[in-house]
Design an enzyme around this catalytic site. Structure first.
Site, PDB file in Angstrom:
ATOM      1  CD  GLU A  60     -39.240 -14.223 -40.211  1.00 53.43           C
ATOM      2  OE1 GLU A  60     -38.215 -14.359 -39.516  1.00 53.43           O
ATOM      3  OE2 GLU A  60     -39.595 -15.081 -41.038  1.00 53.43           O
ATOM      4  CG  HIS A 129     -46.263 -23.105 -40.843  1.00 59.43           C
ATOM      5  ND1 HIS A 129     -45.308 -23.449 -39.926  1.00 59.43           N
ATOM      6  CD2 HIS A 129     -45.566 -22.658 -41.926  1.00 59.43           C
ATOM      7  CE1 HIS A 129     -44.102 -23.233 -40.435  1.00 59.43           C
ATOM      8  NE2 HIS A 129     -44.229 -22.760 -41.634  1.00 59.43           N
TER       9      HIS A 129
HETATM   10  C1  LIG Z   1     -39.130 -17.725 -38.767  1.00 60.77           C
HETATM   11  C2  LIG Z   1     -39.478 -18.386 -40.052  1.00 60.77           C
HETATM   12  N1  LIG Z   1     -39.437 -17.688 -41.196  1.00 60.77           N
HETATM   13  C3  LIG Z   1     -39.729 -18.271 -42.363  1.00 60.77           C
HETATM   14  C4  LIG Z   1     -40.094 -19.593 -42.412  1.00 60.77           C
HETATM   15  C5  LIG Z   1     -40.425 -20.269 -43.731  1.00 60.77           C
HETATM   16  N2  LIG Z   1     -39.347 -21.214 -44.051  1.00 60.77           N
HETATM   17  C6  LIG Z   1     -39.423 -22.515 -43.758  1.00 60.77           C
HETATM   18  S1  LIG Z   1     -38.020 -23.350 -44.123  1.00 60.77           S
HETATM   19  C7  LIG Z   1     -37.287 -21.948 -44.702  1.00 60.77           C
HETATM   20  C8  LIG Z   1     -35.887 -22.006 -45.230  1.00 60.77           C
HETATM   21  C9  LIG Z   1     -34.945 -22.536 -44.216  1.00 60.77           C
HETATM   22  O1  LIG Z   1     -33.647 -22.558 -44.721  1.00 60.77           O
HETATM   23  P1  LIG Z   1     -32.508 -23.290 -43.905  1.00 60.77           P
HETATM   24  O2  LIG Z   1     -32.508 -22.796 -42.509  1.00 60.77           O
HETATM   25  O3  LIG Z   1     -31.253 -23.130 -44.666  1.00 60.77           O
HETATM   26  O4  LIG Z   1     -32.959 -24.813 -43.863  1.00 60.77           O
HETATM   27  P2  LIG Z   1     -33.151 -25.805 -45.075  1.00 60.77           P
HETATM   28  O5  LIG Z   1     -34.562 -25.649 -45.543  1.00 60.77           O
HETATM   29  O6  LIG Z   1     -32.153 -25.480 -46.108  1.00 60.77           O
HETATM   30  O7  LIG Z   1     -32.950 -27.159 -44.477  1.00 60.77           O
HETATM   31  C10 LIG Z   1     -38.141 -20.862 -44.600  1.00 60.77           C
HETATM   32  C11 LIG Z   1     -37.821 -19.498 -45.057  1.00 60.77           C
HETATM   33  C12 LIG Z   1     -40.178 -20.279 -41.195  1.00 60.77           C
HETATM   34  N3  LIG Z   1     -40.580 -21.536 -41.129  1.00 60.77           N
HETATM   35  N4  LIG Z   1     -39.846 -19.658 -40.034  1.00 60.77           N
END
Ligand SMILES: Cc1ncc(C[n+]2csc(CCOP(=O)(O)OP(=O)(O)O)c2C)c(N)n1
Ligand SMILES: Cc1ncc(C[n+]2csc(CCOP(=O)(O)OP(=O)(O)O)c2C)c(N)n1
Ligand SMILES: [Mg+2]
Ligand SMILES: [Mg+2]
Lengths: 326, 356, 326, 356
Positions: A60, A129
């Protein structure tokens, strides 16, 4: 007049602007194939390609910062922060960079950046959220702040935000995406800094934003059954604020309620109250009542969430409180 | 010309060394003059600050002149830079006249930021200076964004971020490096690695030794180069290679430029945290001006002539600044918002004609 | 009673607390040998060692985040953010983490973290080293917000903040470090949430924070020469707010001015105005006047900076405006 | 036991492989049961969500069970973890009864966060779970801080951060890794590398290939390990080695644990961004439960028995949750601030007796 959902209205503004203007591109998490976490940009990558509808890493700081840099270099970027709760991560770029370059450079720089984001409670997402953080940005000279509540407004205001030569933080509300409303055939840009009077009335003015516009209109309907005539005004642009329209309304009605979903303390309603008490002091017949969320991180359990965030009933109660005064 | 190190960045990269002859003797002397101009300008700034002339918060880059001059020498006029709190050298090297910079220090209308910025916020957009940043790391994501604009429009330009070793510890650095490499943006990440962040030595802020800092690029698979920042020609050659690499679509380059800060962190810094002898020794052995002077075999006479010329320019800038006009107090509100609209329907296609 | 500077008073609170309590340690940029950018922690690394007075990398996310983690694990960390402008970088950890853990965990967690920072204009640092951002944090449930204006207050409030079981954002003002004032022999903890009446008066209440407390006292002196009796109150803790004391004061004086260095729009004065107009509506004889910085990123040139930020003269003018009303 | 890879992290690290016999057959069967419990619990969560029982926003870790169970198996009870939006598996593996977790999903007083947290904010501080975090990367700096507390007090404990590949792109990740290595904090950075961040594949968010992610540690000179996250024993062994390394003062370890997400990002995700066949194939070849079952030579009969037992526990948790009590609406305000004071003068010296 065609009818669009709020979601479609956002997409329509984005798509129409992009069709006719190569300077516009979008960046954000999962905005391409997935169409964003709210489905706002669904189908856009198919039309505009992945160079202009850019999925980003979870960064971000860089999303906003890269938007600023591209804007300075002549593009009109529209970046998306998936939930406004994550604006916390972008604060430095928004506040110390986007907002200040123009002044710090003595006018050499324009930052025509639009930062779209969304948030809001009502679906039990828990404390990280569901915040409404618009009031922070109202405190930042150099930023403009928009919060649209209807399909027509969101389309016209987004268009104006994209073409505004300043950085605009553009708030959408999660629970408004499915609502429908009529919109003009062609996009009619709505100038930033102009409030909208949704309902004219004579007894009390409710100044509301986002979801609370709809709750306030509902409250107004109920109040009418008790013979109370409510004026409902949506500033739409929070900064710069159309204080003229707001003050004129309260001078007419002599009473005022402010309503937003954000917590009351330090919220946008505080600024409204300060402006109104100053501009309509001699007209006010009752203290300004503020409606907003309870002062607590939002609890998960629906019963607690429901208690925390304001509804039509809270607005109605505030209306009655102002009218209980002599 | 040394090729860009295509080795995986996890390697310490390739030491770029100027091959003789790529910079003419004449050009080297011009660059010597520029570096001396930077030095004398900053000494003057120190003097004027101590005399109570200059308001605000000042940082000089004495000892680091070859980095600014070397990098900017290798850039094209259309390339852009973002600078730091230690901004005078970059700004001079990117072409802003010292008059405009000194006037900025004095807070005058004639300043390069019209008196709105001060030492930490020097701008000269027409000359490709997107601004100095007083927030450590603050400019880096914006440089990635500028490079993205160039890439989208297919312009053969690069965007250059200057930053210090301390800045590599910020989240902004990480996200910018990552994005730039992911999207193969034409960015040069120029680490001015002087081994200090204010009073904090490298050992207290970096888990890597200063000479290992090329490793910071490994996390992104980014090409890294090792550069001797006291050697002007080395900096020029390395930057040229890096620029070629970046502009040809191969992605960004991380330059670990080793250099030294001869002075305190800020003007007035008593430097309680380091030995006076350390600085003395650095000045004796690592002065980029002395090194270049030796390389050029410059006579004392020639040096005096250049120095006198430079001093006249610097003194002139003080006179220019002092004769400048003060902004009106209410001008403070003048640039908060831009007026008008960007107007729908850009004629400019995404890929414009190359501007270079 | 001994006299200390504001700077010494901060150091005294930190040192005395650390001497008697092994849970306390400090983290921040350049706080060790250099004593911090403002010389507040000078000499402390010599006394407490580098394990407890920890220089950090330039990592405002990690500084605050590590403070939170250590606090959860039983320590009482005091972290320093060199300039409050850089709180922008820590916002996510402060707002989504420190403030919310307790509620989100259903009361399992305490975060007894103190985040010291400083800022303020008056020395031409430019737009990125001079903001006053306290009002953002007043909008965040779960955080406490303190802004002390005198040596006595800063010492007693910092002590209470360190031992408060909640995260406290503790604002110091750069231009106050050299001011001197008497302090009790022993540290007397000052409870959070209690305002201080600096000067009693009958015609108008000035509610001021930080540097503006001193400017307001100066304005009050001048006003007295015109026969105007000014009450000056410093809330000291901005959240939770001692609204009772503030409202009582305005009910007595019937007029109110708010004064801080932050920009007016969306500033803490907005919250004050909203609270006061509500609690003292029937008593107010004039609209509440807000004093604060102009709505602009702070320009560098001293003449412009001086115009932007408020001084005693601005407070005095506001006092006169409130009194000009019938 | 495999020694921790002391190779420079810039290398891809050492592939940890369980050596036979370090986990008893009995224990492996217990862990199989735990993994199956996680699987069935999450399937039940999906079912209840689709039935409209569960509010909020849910993410299951089906396919990743061996990571949660394997890591937590290697920890001591006093060690702490921070989890993510995908939190059920970690929480179960760290010892929280499924009743408390299911009750949390239903927003009941009996939930592990008393109904305040929900799926993305599971806490169990008494069992060393410092909380799941719905902000990607949000928990990492706090894990560094917890480890700092342990180090200052000389307690032989480690703090473990779980996070995904997407999280490695955040500034919070970078600053936490850097600080942990600089201060040699006893942290395990457990990257659950499933190659996706929501709908965004590794190729669109990471400039490194998934198998190169150990390089993320190179930027800090941190020890990195490669771990097969579908192999429970490998995860246990690797984590034990990493824990030994960290707890003995050698600094943090970065574990690149390769794993797969068999389901959508969130419950209800239509997965328009990937092929159904990809998932089918993964389930057939990479299911950690099937792999462990084969390794154990478990009969169909034994499996059915365990499964029935597990299903009963899961069904019981639903009944428990449904019978739970709703919070009072006004309870929403109950925990905003802690009362009282931490009281000056800790009796506890900086180095306490080891708690283990
Ligand atoms: C700072 C932030 N940006 C965006 C999100 C929205 N979001 C939730 S899970 C996710 C993907 C996370 O990917 P990863 O870290 O690889 O974990 P996985 O879901 O694969 O377990 C996103 C973009 C968030 N929760 N926090
Ligand atoms: C985000 C942020 N944190 C802290 C500071 C205060 N600060 C200014 S310069 C500096 C040190 C910078 O070190 P480095 O990046 O190595 O640059 P150098 O000063 O050595 O040129 C610090 C900590 C700042 N300006 N911004
Ligand atoms: Mg440095
Ligand atoms: Mg992932």
């Amino acid at each position: 007049m065609p009818e669009l959902t709020y979601r479609e209205a956002v997409r329509d503004a984005l798509s129409q602007a992009m069709r006719g203007d190569d300077r516009i591109f979008m960046m954000g998490e999962d905005i391409a194939e997935m169409g964003g976490s709210m489905g706002v940009t669904t189908g856009m990558v198919a039309e505009f390609g992945s160079e202009r509808i850019r999925n980003t890493p979870i960064s971000e700081i860089a999303i906003v910062g890269a938007g600023i840099g591209a804007a300075i270099q002549g593009m009109l970027p529209v970046v998306e922060i998936m939930y406004e709760d994550f604006l916390t991560i972008s604060m430095e770029q928004l506040v110390n960079q986007a907002a200040k370059h123009r002044t710090m450079s003595g006018g050499q720089i324009k930052v025509p950046l639009t930062v779209r984001t969304q948030g809001g409670a009502g679906w039990s997402p828990g404390a990280q959220h569901a915040q409404q953080l618009e009031s922070w940005f109202v405190h930042v000279p150099g930023l403009k702040v928009v919060f649209a509540s209807t399909p027509e407004d969101v389309r016209g205001l987004l268009w104006s935000s994209i073409y505004d030569p300043n950085p605009v933080i553009f708030f959408e509300h999660r629970t408004l995406y499915p609502i429908k409303g009529e919109v003009p055939d062609e996009i009619v840009p709505i100038p930033l800094g102009k409030a909208r009077v949704h309902l004219e009335g004579t007894d009390v003015t409710v100044i509301a934003t986002g979801r609370l516009v709809h709750e306030s209109l509902r409250a107004a309907e109920e109040a009418e059954q008790d013979g109370i005539s409510v004026e409902v005004v949506d500033p739409r642009t929070l900064s710069p604020l159309d204080s003229e329209t707001l003050i004129a309304s309260v001078r007419k009605t002599t009473r005022c309620v402010t309503a937003h979903e954000a917590v009351v303390q330090g919220g946008f309603g505080a600024e409204l109250a300060a402006v109104i008490q100053h501009g309509a002091f001699d007209y006010l017949d009752a203290p300004i009542e503020r409606v907003g969320a309870q002062f607590a991180p939002l609890a998960f359990a629906p019963v607690m969430e429901n208690f925390c965030v304001p509804h039509a009933a809270n607005v109605l109660a505030a209306i009655h409180r102002t009218l209980a005064r002599a | 010309m040394a090729p860009v190190a295509q080795v995986p960045a996890t390697d310490s990269g390739e030491k770029s060394r100027a091959s003789a002859g790529t910079l003419s003797d004449k050009r080297l002397r011009e660059l010597f003059r520029e570096m001396l101009l930077i030095r004398r300008f900053e000494e003057k700034v120190e003097e004027r600050f101590r005399a109570g002339d200059l308001p605000g918060f000042l940082h000089v880059a004495i000892g680091q002149e070859a980095v600014a001059s070397g990098v900017c020498e290798a850039l094209e006029p259309d390339d852009v830079i973002a600078s730091t709190h230690r901004a005078h050298a970059h700004t001079i090297a990117k072409g802003t006249p010292v008059n405009a910079i000194m006037a900025e220090m004095y807070g005058k209308n004639e300043g390069c930021s019209q008196g709105y910025g001060g030492s930490m916020h020097l701008y000269d957009v027409a000359r490709g200076n997107m601004g100095a940043n007083a927030v450590v790391g603050g400019g880096l994501p914006q440089i990635a964004g500028a490079a993205l604009a160039f890439k989208l429009r297919k312009e053969p330009r690069v965007a250059v971020a200057f930053f210090g070793d301390g800045a590599t510890n910020t989240g902004a650095f990480h996200e910018s490096m990552n994005l730039a490499q992911l999207w193969k943006l034409p960015v040069l990440f120029v680490l001015e690695n002087n081994g200090w962040a204010e009073s904090t030595p490298a050992t207290q802020q970096l888990p890597l030794a200063v000479e290992e800092m090329g490793q910071r690029a490994a996390a992104y698979g980014m090409t890294a180069m090792e550069v001797d920042g006291q050697d002007l020609e080395a900096v020029v050659e390395a930057t040229r290679s890096a620029r070629d690499h970046a502009v040809s679509g191969l992605g960004p380059v991380f330059m670990n430029v080793r250099t030294y800060r001869f002075t305190g962190h800020y003007v007035g810094d008593p430097q309680v945290y380091r030995d006076k002898s350390e600085v003395r020794q650095l000045r004796e052995t690592q002065d980029p001006l002395e090194l270049l002077r030796a390389r050029l075999g410059m006579t004392g006479e020639e040096f005096e002539r250049i120095d006198a010329d430079v001093m006249a320019e610097v003194d002139g800038s003080v006179a220019f600044a002092q004769a400048g006009t003060d902004p009106d107090p209410q001008d403070a509100l003048k640039w908060v918002y831009a007026e008008g609209s960007m107007e729908h329907g850009s004629k400019e296609p995404l890929s414009t004609e190359p501007r270079a």
